[in-house]
Design an enzyme around this catalytic site. Structure first.
Site, PDB file in Angstrom:
ATOM      1  N   ASP A 270       0.858  -1.073  -0.286  1.00 51.44           N
ATOM      2  CA  ASP A 270       0.047  -0.160  -0.095  1.00 51.44           C
ATOM      3  C   ASP A 270       1.289   0.939   0.008  1.00 51.44           C
ATOM      4  OD1 ASP A 270      -2.809   2.053   0.322  1.00 51.44           O
ATOM      5  OD2 ASP A 270      -3.279   1.538   2.361  1.00 51.44           O
TER       6      ASP A 270
ATOM      7  N   ARG B 154      -0.131   9.075 -10.513  1.00 52.11           N
ATOM      8  CA  ARG B 154      -0.612   7.884  -9.526  1.00 52.11           C
ATOM      9  C   ARG B 154      -0.097   6.680 -10.666  1.00 52.11           C
ATOM     10  NH1 ARG B 154      -3.838   7.331  -4.820  1.00 52.11           N
ATOM     11  NH2 ARG B 154      -4.509   5.737  -5.556  1.00 52.11           N
TER      12      ARG B 154
ATOM     13  N   ASN C 210     -11.040  -2.256  -5.918  1.00 53.76           N
ATOM     14  CA  ASN C 210     -10.314  -1.615  -6.339  1.00 53.76           C
ATOM     15  C   ASN C 210     -10.561  -1.199  -7.584  1.00 53.76           C
ATOM     16  OD1 ASN C 210      -7.059  -3.226  -4.994  1.00 53.76           O
ATOM     17  ND2 ASN C 210      -7.981  -0.622  -4.040  1.00 53.76           N
TER      18      ASN C 210
HETATM   19  C1  IPE Z   1      -5.793  -2.799   0.023  1.00 54.57           C
HETATM   20  O1  IPE Z   1      -5.089  -1.755  -0.524  1.00 54.57           O
HETATM   21  C2  IPE Z   1      -5.830  -3.775  -1.976  1.00 54.57           C
HETATM   22  C3  IPE Z   1      -4.520  -3.242  -2.394  1.00 54.57           C
HETATM   23  C4  IPE Z   1      -3.236  -2.809  -1.941  1.00 54.57           C
HETATM   24  C5  IPE Z   1      -4.097  -4.549  -3.521  1.00 54.57           C
HETATM   25  P1  IPE Z   1      -6.354  -0.569  -0.731  1.00 54.57           P
HETATM   26  O2  IPE Z   1      -5.196   1.030  -1.101  1.00 54.57           O
HETATM   27  O3  IPE Z   1      -7.502  -0.213  -1.468  1.00 54.57           O
HETATM   28  O4  IPE Z   1      -7.025  -0.424   0.418  1.00 54.57           O
HETATM   29  P2  IPE Z   1      -8.317   0.845   1.160  1.00 54.57           P
HETATM   30  O5  IPE Z   1      -8.420   1.373   0.320  1.00 54.57           O
HETATM   31  O6  IPE Z   1      -6.853   1.994   1.876  1.00 54.57           O
HETATM   32  O7  IPE Z   1      -8.163   0.230   2.698  1.00 54.57           O
HETATM   33  C1  IPE Z   2      -1.724   0.040  -3.665  1.00 50.42           C
HETATM   34  O1  IPE Z   2      -0.890   1.710  -3.200  1.00 50.42           O
HETATM   35  C2  IPE Z   2      -1.942  -0.036  -4.954  1.00 50.42           C
HETATM   36  C3  IPE Z   2      -3.315  -0.906  -4.993  1.00 50.42           C
HETATM   37  C4  IPE Z   2      -4.049  -1.111  -3.748  1.00 50.42           C
HETATM   38  C5  IPE Z   2      -3.443  -1.497  -6.495  1.00 50.42           C
HETATM   39  P1  IPE Z   2      -2.619   2.905  -3.294  1.00 50.42           P
HETATM   40  O2  IPE Z   2      -3.249   2.912  -4.992  1.00 50.42           O
HETATM   41  O3  IPE Z   2      -3.553   2.527  -2.815  1.00 50.42           O
HETATM   42  O4  IPE Z   2      -1.976   4.196  -2.750  1.00 50.42           O
HETATM   43  P2  IPE Z   2      -2.535   4.796  -1.932  1.00 50.42           P
HETATM   44  O5  IPE Z   2      -2.950   4.205  -0.660  1.00 50.42           O
HETATM   45  O6  IPE Z   2      -3.442   5.491  -3.061  1.00 50.42           O
HETATM   46  O7  IPE Z   2      -1.154   5.915  -1.556  1.00 50.42           O
HETATM   47 MG    MG Z   3      -3.998   2.245  -0.433  1.00 48.68          MG
END
Ligand code: IPE
Ligand code: IPE
Ligand code: MG
Length: 239
Positions: free
Chosen positions: A16, A29, A64
């Site tokens: 994450d 992103r 997601n």
């Molecule tokens: C969890 O991360 C899913 C992955 C790392 C693929 P998210 O960024 O989706 O989780 P939340 O929404 O902050 O709980």
């Molecule tokens: C984790 O990074 C990757 C996926 C969930 C696919 P994020 O995209 O959730 O990154 P943040 O949480 O927005 O920083």
């Molecule tokens: Mg995230």
């Protein structure tokens, strides 16, 4: 269970913080996800070198899908690029690739490449790399229930042993260590059943910055803990 070496047999990671990593640098992103993919690649190699037998990476949750279409598309493009680029390296490292999650709902090309890589690496034995893709822990549990029902199992026939056979992780040990980066303290629907006795390691580090030294720190922390599995401290031998 931890092996005598203190290296967890199964590490599961919630990768994450890609978005925040990019934002901090004034990048898109997409760039964050690209950097995150490089980190994942390095982690796979390092875990294999250390003797980790199962590595699970939370790559895309079922939740997601509610992200902007462009971002979702980019994540799957990166996945395809990664798989195509890494096939030979996975074979050389004797790593088997599997998917935890519903393949049928993935974009066609991703499905095709995943199937190809899974087939080609099916005989690899040194490490299993599970990609949790379109994954939901709750859905996995419901799916297992449906599997048991379809087999006609009822009442006392529904044992833990029968149930785990219906999970995506059938045949694999539960995670010993679950790592989550980026400072979030939650599971986000990850491995809900399998996490029963996992040790948790949380770090503020954003996923693209999770390098070998960060992994060392997580492992040192893990190795300093005493896992009791419900026993008293005296019953559990250290190490
Ligand atoms: C969890 O991360 C899913 C992955 C790392 C693929 P998210 O960024 O989706 O989780 P939340 O929404 O902050 O709980
Ligand atoms: C984790 O990074 C990757 C996926 C969930 C696919 P994020 O995209 O959730 O990154 P943040 O949480 O927005 O920083
Ligand atoms: Mg995230």
């Amino acid at each position: 269970m931890a092996e005598a070496t203190g290296i967890p047999a199964h590490i599961a990671v919630i990768m994450d913080g890609n978005g925040r990593w990019a934002q901090k640098r004034g990048l898109s992103r997409s760039e964050g996800h690209r950097a995150g993919t490089r980190t994942a690649k390095a982690l796979v190699t390092r875990c294999r070198e250390l003797g980790v037998r199962h590595l699970t990476l939370y790559t895309f949750s079922r939740e997601n899908w509610s992200r902007p279409k462009d971002e979702v598309g980019l994540i799957f493009d990166l996945l395809v690029e990664y798989l195509r680029g890494e096939l030979q390296s996975l074979l050389d490292q004797d790593i088997r690739l599997t998917v935890l999650g519903e393949l049928a709902d993935l974009p066609f090309v991703a499905r095709q490449v995943l199937s190809m890589v899974m087939e080609k690496t099916a005989g690899c034995r040194s490490m299993t790399l599970n990609l949790a893709l379109n994954y939901s822990g709750r859905e996995e549990i419901l799916r297992a229930c449906r599997g048991l029902a379809e087999k006609g199992l009822r009442g006392a026939e529904i044992t833990e042993a029968a149930f785990v056979q219906e999970l995506y992780t059938a045949g694999q040990p539960d995670p010993d260590l679950i790592i989550r980066t980026s400072g979030e303290l939650r599971l986000s629907n990850y491995l809900l059943f399998q996490a029963a006795y996992a040790e948790f390691y949380f770090t503020e580090t954003l996923w693209p910055d999770f390098d070998a030294a960060e992994l060392e720190r997580a492992l040192a922390d893990y190795q300093s803990r005493q896992r009791r599995f419900g026993k008293t401290g005296e019953q559990v031998l250290p190490g």
